[in-house]
Design a protein around this motif. Structure first.
Motif, PDB file in Angstrom:
ATOM      1  N   ARG A  14      31.237  48.363  42.633  1.00 22.38           N
ATOM      2  CA  ARG A  14      32.483  48.583  41.890  1.00 22.38           C
ATOM      3  C   ARG A  14      33.223  47.277  41.625  1.00 22.38           C
ATOM      4  O   ARG A  14      33.024  46.281  42.326  1.00 22.38           O
ATOM      5  CB  ARG A  14      33.413  49.524  42.675  1.00 22.38           C
ATOM      6  CG  ARG A  14      32.867  50.932  42.896  1.00 22.38           C
ATOM      7  CD  ARG A  14      33.774  51.704  43.845  1.00 22.38           C
ATOM      8  NE  ARG A  14      33.302  53.066  44.117  1.00 22.38           N
ATOM      9  CZ  ARG A  14      33.934  54.176  43.751  1.00 22.38           C
ATOM     10  NH1 ARG A  14      35.086  54.092  43.083  1.00 22.38           N
ATOM     11  NH2 ARG A  14      33.442  55.362  44.048  1.00 22.38           N
ATOM     12  N   THR A  15      34.111  47.346  40.651  1.00 26.02           N
ATOM     13  CA  THR A  15      35.038  46.240  40.413  1.00 26.02           C
ATOM     14  C   THR A  15      36.082  46.218  41.530  1.00 26.02           C
ATOM     15  O   THR A  15      36.153  47.150  42.342  1.00 26.02           O
ATOM     16  CB  THR A  15      35.755  46.410  39.066  1.00 26.02           C
ATOM     17  OG1 THR A  15      36.589  47.589  39.130  1.00 26.02           O
ATOM     18  CG2 THR A  15      34.764  46.568  37.915  1.00 26.02           C
ATOM     19  N   SER A  16      36.915  45.178  41.543  1.00 25.04           N
ATOM     20  CA  SER A  16      37.939  45.088  42.595  1.00 25.04           C
ATOM     21  C   SER A  16      38.935  46.237  42.519  1.00 25.04           C
ATOM     22  O   SER A  16      39.529  46.629  43.530  1.00 25.04           O
ATOM     23  CB  SER A  16      38.676  43.745  42.489  1.00 25.04           C
ATOM     24  OG  SER A  16      39.369  43.656  41.253  1.00 25.04           O
ATOM     25  N   GLY A  17      39.089  46.820  41.314  1.00 26.59           N
ATOM     26  CA  GLY A  17      40.002  47.951  41.141  1.00 26.59           C
ATOM     27  C   GLY A  17      39.377  49.299  41.419  1.00 26.59           C
ATOM     28  O   GLY A  17      40.039  50.331  41.338  1.00 26.59           O
ATOM     29  N   GLY A  18      38.073  49.315  41.724  1.00 29.30           N
ATOM     30  CA  GLY A  18      37.396  50.569  42.053  1.00 29.30           C
ATOM     31  C   GLY A  18      36.579  51.177  40.939  1.00 29.30           C
ATOM     32  O   GLY A  18      36.029  52.270  41.097  1.00 29.30           O
ATOM     33  N   GLY A  19      36.448  50.484  39.808  1.00 24.91           N
ATOM     34  CA  GLY A  19      35.655  51.015  38.693  1.00 24.91           C
ATOM     35  C   GLY A  19      34.172  50.784  38.903  1.00 24.91           C
ATOM     36  O   GLY A  19      33.758  49.707  39.354  1.00 24.91           O
ATOM     37  N   PHE A  20      33.357  51.790  38.582  1.00 23.46           N
ATOM     38  CA  PHE A  20      31.896  51.648  38.720  1.00 23.46           C
ATOM     39  C   PHE A  20      31.368  50.571  37.768  1.00 23.46           C
ATOM     40  O   PHE A  20      31.678  50.585  36.572  1.00 23.46           O
ATOM     41  CB  PHE A  20      31.195  52.967  38.385  1.00 23.46           C
ATOM     42  CG  PHE A  20      31.423  54.073  39.378  1.00 23.46           C
ATOM     43  CD1 PHE A  20      31.098  53.900  40.715  1.00 23.46           C
ATOM     44  CD2 PHE A  20      31.947  55.289  38.978  1.00 23.46           C
ATOM     45  CE1 PHE A  20      31.287  54.913  41.635  1.00 23.46           C
ATOM     46  CE2 PHE A  20      32.149  56.321  39.892  1.00 23.46           C
ATOM     47  CZ  PHE A  20      31.820  56.131  41.224  1.00 23.46           C
ATOM     48  N   TRP A  21      30.547  49.659  38.307  1.00 25.84           N
ATOM     49  CA  TRP A  21      29.812  48.759  37.425  1.00 25.84           C
ATOM     50  C   TRP A  21      28.904  49.594  36.533  1.00 25.84           C
ATOM     51  O   TRP A  21      28.425  50.656  36.932  1.00 25.84           O
ATOM     52  CB  TRP A  21      28.909  47.825  38.232  1.00 25.84           C
ATOM     53  CG  TRP A  21      29.600  46.775  39.034  1.00 25.84           C
ATOM     54  CD1 TRP A  21      30.936  46.610  39.226  1.00 25.84           C
ATOM     55  CD2 TRP A  21      28.949  45.728  39.773  1.00 25.84           C
ATOM     56  NE1 TRP A  21      31.176  45.545  40.047  1.00 25.84           N
ATOM     57  CE2 TRP A  21      29.966  44.980  40.398  1.00 25.84           C
ATOM     58  CE3 TRP A  21      27.613  45.376  39.981  1.00 25.84           C
ATOM     59  CZ2 TRP A  21      29.677  43.876  41.213  1.00 25.84           C
ATOM     60  CZ3 TRP A  21      27.325  44.275  40.780  1.00 25.84           C
ATOM     61  CH2 TRP A  21      28.346  43.534  41.386  1.00 25.84           C
TER      62      TRP A  21
END
Length: 417
Positions: free
Chosen positions: A164-171
């Motif tokens: 995930r990104t630092s904000g919690g979004g799935f790569w």
């Protein structure tokens, strides 16, 4: 004695030649009859609704569902999930077993007795591979077969481990680090929401629905353009990609199919998202914002949308089928479900008529073809895709790509044409 013998030999030769010729003609006649019978067998009645006409055409092009997207051997792919969602809805509406059988045969081929998914590799952490799991959710509901439940749990585990990104979004994929693409919202979130509604309870369900909402919040925050209301195809948190704006991290252009994936993700997730969840209103708001922008950029003459959404009839741009069908489906469903104002049904109907007028061709045997579908587009990779205008308008165009035919079936069902 010699002369009669010669005559007899010539006669025999003549008979043999005639017999060979007669046999060849007979064979040709049989082959022609067989082809005519096949043609007749595959005739698709023109009095059926467009959803069935396209579904039957897909079955003729791809007798096995794993062949969708022109595969020559079984492969687990998001395109199968997309088209078979249309078949699922078609079966629910018509009750015709042929459509269910097509779905079931896919499950039988792709999931073995141990619940292992053919060609699937979790370690690639490719969000695309979650989408066909929706087929398995449906088959498990219908059959109760444990192998489907096992396969479903495997896909759900991928989401737990997915980077995930630092904000919690799935790569989008492991090979695309720190990147969210609009495509990924459709690939992962409808499965995630349906799984959660079906299997999770209490705190586990709340946590999962919070996470689903977070994915949309992240893409809205990082990819939405305030001026147009459209969302950029991709966002790179690291800003390391050539295509990424050094300040915002976004890719340089709006691609209609990426926006279509996002629109479909919103209307499909809302099917399973709790109405009393605080983020439910946010998802509906995102859909309404996008609907405004899509109406603004609809081609006034044809009712369709361009490959590069905001660039109109700029040289090289073209009216593209998959994005148009995805928008039509999403807008029509949004109105039906009460998420969007009734006025957007007119936008959807105009778009649908544009598809019929400009992008549909019907063969003599009734087989339906959808033209002007962008075959594929992405960002980065090798060879490198730089996300420029020239890149998007020069990607391959083909007919009957499932990324167009699947949404066409869904759009046709929504409009009941």
């Amino acid at each position: 004695m010699i002369k009669p013998l010669k005559i007899t030999f010539l006669s025999l030769l003549s008979i043999t030649v005639f017999s060979c010729k007669s046999g060849e003609e007979k064979k040709e006649a049989q082959e022609k009859s067989k082809q005519e019978s096949k043609q007749e067998a595959y005739t698709i009645p023109k009095n059926l609704k467009w959803s069935e006409r396209m579904a039957l055409s897909e079955m003729e092009r791809f007798p096995e569902a794993w062949q969708l997207d022109f595969h020559t051997k079984p492969k687990w792919s998001y395109t199968q999930g997309l088209v078979l969602k249309g078949f699922e809805e078609l079966y629910k509406k018509t009750g015709k077993e042929t459509y269910y059988d097509y779905i079931k045969a896919f499950g039988d081929t792709m999931v073995n007795a141990r619940g292992e998914i053919l060609t699937y590799d979790m370690q690639k952490y490719n969000i695309d591979m979650i989408n066909p799991g929706r087929v398995l959710l449906y088959l498990y509901e219908k059959t109760g077969e444990e192998r489907y439940r096992t396969a479903i749990e495997t896909l759900r585990q991928q989401l737990d481990k997915h980077p995930r990104t630092s904000g919690g979004g799935f790569w989008h994929k492991k090979i695309y680090p720190s990147q969210m693409w609009l495509d990924g919202l459709y690939m992962g979130q409808p499965f995630y929401a349906e799984y959660t509604r079906t299997f999770d309870k209490g705190e586990a369900a709340k946590k999962a629905f919070d996470d689903i909402a977070l994915q949309f919040q992240q893409i809205q925050q990082h990819s939405r353009d305030e001026k147009t209301g459209l969302l950029y195809h991709g966002w790179d948190e690291s800003r390391k990609q050539q295509w990424a704006d050094k300040k915002t991290g976004t890719s340089p252009h709006f691609w209609s199919r990426a926006l279509g994936w996002y629109a479909m993700a919103l209307v499909d997730v809302l099917d399973d998202f709790p109405e009393d969840h605080p983020a439910s209103k946010d998802l509906i708001r995102y859909l309404n914002q996008l609907a405004v922008a899509l109406a603004d950029f609809q081609d006034k003459d044809s009712g369709l949308w361009y490959q590069v959404t905001d660039q109109g009839d700029r040289e090289g741009n073209y009216l593209e089928a998959s994005g148009s069908c995805m928008f039509i489906y999403s807008l029509a469903k949004g109105v039906r479900k009460g998420y969007l104002p009734q006025s957007y049904m007119d936008v959807a109907k105009k778009g649908y008529q544009g598809v019929l007028d400009h992008l549909i061709e019907v063969e003599d045997n009734g087989v339906v073809n959808l033209t002007q579908v962008c075959a594929v587009a992405g960002l980065g990779g090798n060879p490198y895709r730089d996300g420029t205008y020239e890149y998007y308008v020069n990607e391959k165009i083909r007919s009957n790509d499932p990324k167009g035919t699947g949404p066409f079936i869904l759009a046709s069902l929504e409009l009941d044409q």
